[in-house]
Design a protein around this motif. Sequence first.
Motif, PDB file in Angstrom:
ATOM      1  N   ILE A 196      -7.213  39.280  40.828  1.00  0.00           N
ATOM      2  CA  ILE A 196      -5.802  39.122  41.142  1.00  0.00           C
ATOM      3  C   ILE A 196      -4.986  38.938  39.877  1.00  0.00           C
ATOM      4  CG2 ILE A 196      -4.129  37.610  42.260  1.00  0.00           C
ATOM      5  CD1 ILE A 196      -6.227  37.137  44.433  1.00  0.00           C
ATOM      6  N   GLU A 197      -5.484  38.163  38.931  1.00  0.00           N
ATOM      7  CA  GLU A 197      -4.756  37.941  37.700  1.00  0.00           C
ATOM      8  C   GLU A 197      -4.595  39.217  36.898  1.00  0.00           C
ATOM      9  OE1 GLU A 197      -6.692  34.834  35.585  1.00  0.00           O
ATOM     10  OE2 GLU A 197      -6.190  33.324  37.071  1.00  0.00           O
ATOM     11  N   GLN A 198      -5.566  40.129  36.970  1.00  0.00           N
ATOM     12  CA  GLN A 198      -5.461  41.367  36.222  1.00  0.00           C
ATOM     13  C   GLN A 198      -4.498  42.351  36.867  1.00  0.00           C
ATOM     14  OE1 GLN A 198      -9.413  42.835  35.784  1.00  0.00           O
ATOM     15  NE2 GLN A 198      -9.951  41.383  34.191  1.00  0.00           N
ATOM     16  N   ARG A 199      -4.260  42.228  38.163  1.00  0.00           N
ATOM     17  CA  ARG A 199      -3.384  43.165  38.849  1.00  0.00           C
ATOM     18  C   ARG A 199      -1.919  42.838  38.631  1.00  0.00           C
ATOM     19  NH1 ARG A 199      -4.636  44.434  44.760  1.00  0.00           N
ATOM     20  NH2 ARG A 199      -3.168  46.050  44.239  1.00  0.00           N
ATOM     21  N   TYR A 200      -1.600  41.588  38.351  1.00  0.00           N
ATOM     22  CA  TYR A 200      -0.210  41.194  38.141  1.00  0.00           C
ATOM     23  C   TYR A 200       0.034  40.960  36.665  1.00  0.00           C
ATOM     24  CZ  TYR A 200       0.238  40.434  43.137  1.00  0.00           C
ATOM     25  OH  TYR A 200       0.290  40.611  44.475  1.00  0.00           O
ATOM     26  N   SER A 201       1.139  41.470  36.167  1.00  0.00           N
ATOM     27  CA  SER A 201       1.445  41.254  34.758  1.00  0.00           C
ATOM     28  C   SER A 201       2.953  41.318  34.551  1.00  0.00           C
ATOM     29  CB  SER A 201       0.749  42.294  33.892  1.00  0.00           C
ATOM     30  OG  SER A 201       1.170  43.568  34.267  1.00  0.00           O
ATOM     31  N   LEU A 202       3.411  40.647  33.528  1.00  0.00           N
ATOM     32  CA  LEU A 202       4.833  40.620  33.205  1.00  0.00           C
ATOM     33  C   LEU A 202       5.201  41.815  32.344  1.00  0.00           C
ATOM     34  CD1 LEU A 202       5.174  36.863  32.303  1.00  0.00           C
ATOM     35  CD2 LEU A 202       5.942  37.967  34.384  1.00  0.00           C
TER      36      LEU A 202
ATOM     37  N   ARG B 175       4.430  49.803  33.518  1.00  0.00           N
ATOM     38  CA  ARG B 175       5.052  48.609  34.082  1.00  0.00           C
ATOM     39  C   ARG B 175       6.569  48.588  33.930  1.00  0.00           C
ATOM     40  NH1 ARG B 175       1.239  43.913  31.874  1.00  0.00           N
ATOM     41  NH2 ARG B 175       1.083  45.291  30.115  1.00  0.00           N
ATOM     42  N   GLY B 176       7.167  49.622  33.483  1.00  0.00           N
ATOM     43  CA  GLY B 176       8.617  49.657  33.388  1.00  0.00           C
ATOM     44  C   GLY B 176       9.153  49.202  32.052  1.00  0.00           C
ATOM     45  N   ILE B 177       8.389  49.389  30.997  1.00  0.00           N
ATOM     46  CA  ILE B 177       8.842  48.972  29.678  1.00  0.00           C
ATOM     47  C   ILE B 177       9.882  49.953  29.121  1.00  0.00           C
ATOM     48  CG2 ILE B 177       7.064  50.136  28.318  1.00  0.00           C
ATOM     49  CD1 ILE B 177       8.118  46.595  27.638  1.00  0.00           C
ATOM     50  N   VAL B 178       9.880  51.198  29.595  1.00  0.00           N
ATOM     51  CA  VAL B 178      10.807  52.205  29.059  1.00  0.00           C
ATOM     52  C   VAL B 178      12.261  51.850  29.371  1.00  0.00           C
ATOM     53  CG1 VAL B 178      11.457  54.633  29.098  1.00  0.00           C
ATOM     54  CG2 VAL B 178       9.041  54.002  29.061  1.00  0.00           C
ATOM     55  N   PRO B 179      12.642  51.557  30.625  1.00  0.00           N
ATOM     56  CA  PRO B 179      14.049  51.174  30.856  1.00  0.00           C
ATOM     57  C   PRO B 179      14.433  49.900  30.111  1.00  0.00           C
ATOM     58  CG  PRO B 179      12.940  51.584  32.943  1.00  0.00           C
ATOM     59  CD  PRO B 179      11.914  51.640  31.871  1.00  0.00           C
ATOM     60  N   TYR B 180      13.516  48.951  30.046  1.00  0.00           N
ATOM     61  CA  TYR B 180      13.762  47.705  29.318  1.00  0.00           C
ATOM     62  C   TYR B 180      14.041  47.994  27.850  1.00  0.00           C
ATOM     63  CZ  TYR B 180      12.115  43.761  26.499  1.00  0.00           C
ATOM     64  OH  TYR B 180      11.982  42.799  25.539  1.00  0.00           O
ATOM     65  N   ALA B 181      13.231  48.849  27.234  1.00  0.00           N
ATOM     66  CA  ALA B 181      13.407  49.170  25.812  1.00  0.00           C
ATOM     67  C   ALA B 181      14.713  49.929  25.576  1.00  0.00           C
ATOM     68  CB  ALA B 181      12.219  49.989  25.312  1.00  0.00           C
ATOM     69  N   LEU B 182      15.077  50.820  26.484  1.00  0.00           N
ATOM     70  CA  LEU B 182      16.319  51.573  26.315  1.00  0.00           C
ATOM     71  C   LEU B 182      17.551  50.680  26.448  1.00  0.00           C
ATOM     72  CD1 LEU B 182      15.473  54.872  28.235  1.00  0.00           C
ATOM     73  CD2 LEU B 182      15.663  54.532  25.763  1.00  0.00           C
TER      74      LEU B 182
ATOM     75  N   PHE C 270      22.164  40.895  28.921  1.00  0.00           N
ATOM     76  CA  PHE C 270      21.801  40.260  30.190  1.00  0.00           C
ATOM     77  C   PHE C 270      20.907  41.177  31.020  1.00  0.00           C
ATOM     78  CE2 PHE C 270      22.566  39.550  34.710  1.00  0.00           C
ATOM     79  CZ  PHE C 270      22.130  38.242  34.809  1.00  0.00           C
ATOM     80  N   ILE C 271      21.244  42.461  31.075  1.00  0.00           N
ATOM     81  CA  ILE C 271      20.410  43.411  31.813  1.00  0.00           C
ATOM     82  C   ILE C 271      19.035  43.526  31.184  1.00  0.00           C
ATOM     83  CG2 ILE C 271      20.190  45.845  32.477  1.00  0.00           C
ATOM     84  CD1 ILE C 271      23.272  45.883  32.668  1.00  0.00           C
ATOM     85  N   ALA C 272      18.959  43.517  29.849  1.00  0.00           N
ATOM     86  CA  ALA C 272      17.663  43.579  29.169  1.00  0.00           C
ATOM     87  C   ALA C 272      16.831  42.339  29.471  1.00  0.00           C
ATOM     88  CB  ALA C 272      17.858  43.731  27.661  1.00  0.00           C
ATOM     89  N   VAL C 273      17.466  41.184  29.474  1.00  0.00           N
ATOM     90  CA  VAL C 273      16.736  39.955  29.811  1.00  0.00           C
ATOM     91  C   VAL C 273      16.260  40.013  31.256  1.00  0.00           C
ATOM     92  CG1 VAL C 273      16.997  37.468  30.152  1.00  0.00           C
ATOM     93  CG2 VAL C 273      17.845  38.521  28.071  1.00  0.00           C
ATOM     94  N   TRP C 274      17.102  40.494  32.145  1.00  0.00           N
ATOM     95  CA  TRP C 274      16.706  40.587  33.550  1.00  0.00           C
ATOM     96  C   TRP C 274      15.542  41.560  33.711  1.00  0.00           C
ATOM     97  CZ3 TRP C 274      16.997  44.678  37.107  1.00  0.00           C
ATOM     98  CH2 TRP C 274      16.671  44.322  38.406  1.00  0.00           C
ATOM     99  N   LEU C 275      15.592  42.708  33.038  1.00  0.00           N
ATOM    100  CA  LEU C 275      14.491  43.666  33.122  1.00  0.00           C
ATOM    101  C   LEU C 275      13.217  43.107  32.497  1.00  0.00           C
ATOM    102  CD1 LEU C 275      16.287  47.025  32.259  1.00  0.00           C
ATOM    103  CD2 LEU C 275      15.334  46.353  34.465  1.00  0.00           C
ATOM    104  N   GLY C 276      13.356  42.332  31.447  1.00  0.00           N
ATOM    105  CA  GLY C 276      12.180  41.784  30.780  1.00  0.00           C
ATOM    106  C   GLY C 276      11.520  40.652  31.543  1.00  0.00           C
ATOM    107  N   PHE C 277      12.319  39.848  32.243  1.00  0.00           N
ATOM    108  CA  PHE C 277      11.783  38.674  32.919  1.00  0.00           C
ATOM    109  C   PHE C 277      11.729  38.801  34.434  1.00  0.00           C
ATOM    110  CE2 PHE C 277      13.274  36.716  28.959  1.00  0.00           C
ATOM    111  CZ  PHE C 277      12.114  36.059  28.592  1.00  0.00           C
ATOM    112  N   ARG C 278      11.934  39.997  34.953  1.00  0.00           N
ATOM    113  CA  ARG C 278      11.934  40.131  36.403  1.00  0.00           C
ATOM    114  C   ARG C 278      10.554  39.829  36.969  1.00  0.00           C
ATOM    115  NH1 ARG C 278      12.625  46.562  36.464  1.00  0.00           N
ATOM    116  NH2 ARG C 278      10.560  47.057  35.704  1.00  0.00           N
ATOM    117  N   THR C 279      10.485  39.729  38.281  1.00  0.00           N
ATOM    118  CA  THR C 279       9.243  39.377  38.974  1.00  0.00           C
ATOM    119  C   THR C 279       8.141  40.341  38.586  1.00  0.00           C
ATOM    120  OG1 THR C 279      10.600  38.631  40.806  1.00  0.00           O
ATOM    121  CG2 THR C 279       8.260  38.931  41.243  1.00  0.00           C
TER     122      THR C 279
END
Length: 142
Positions: A5-11, A80-87, A126-135
């Motif tokens: 379970i721990e390996q399936r979830y990641s920030l 995991r969605g790092i591309v929109p966060y980085a942009l 703010f959007i970058a922080v939200w994308l970085g720290f989202r669930t």
Amino acid sequence: MTQLIEQRYSLTVRPMPAVFLAGMFPLFLGAALADAAYAKTFQIQWSNFASWLLVGGLLFGAIALMFAVASLFRAHQRARGIVPYALVLLAAWIAGFFSALIHSRDAWASMPTGMILSVVAVLLAFIAVWLGFRTPHIKGPI
């Protein structure tokens, strides 16, 4: 079972880049608030505060951006969605950079463009922080 379970979830963002990402937002916010104070009072020191806060936000943002670019080269991070966060993080840094260029002029000449760019940088940060720290998201089958 717990390890599975721990390996399936990641920030999206790791703890070290999170420090710089979380530090960038209040610095850009402080710059926007200092610009608003200058627009209200015309005390030149508020423009100086905004300039220094922008420099701090750019420094923290550049370090967070370096971590984001490094994460782009890791395949499981891209999933995991790092591309929109980085942009968005890059866009926030660019807006902050142009705001800093505008603030390098005379205090009177930096208004209202400097304040508009500071507000844009805050919103993008703010959007970058939200994308970085989202669930955390499920990675999928292992």
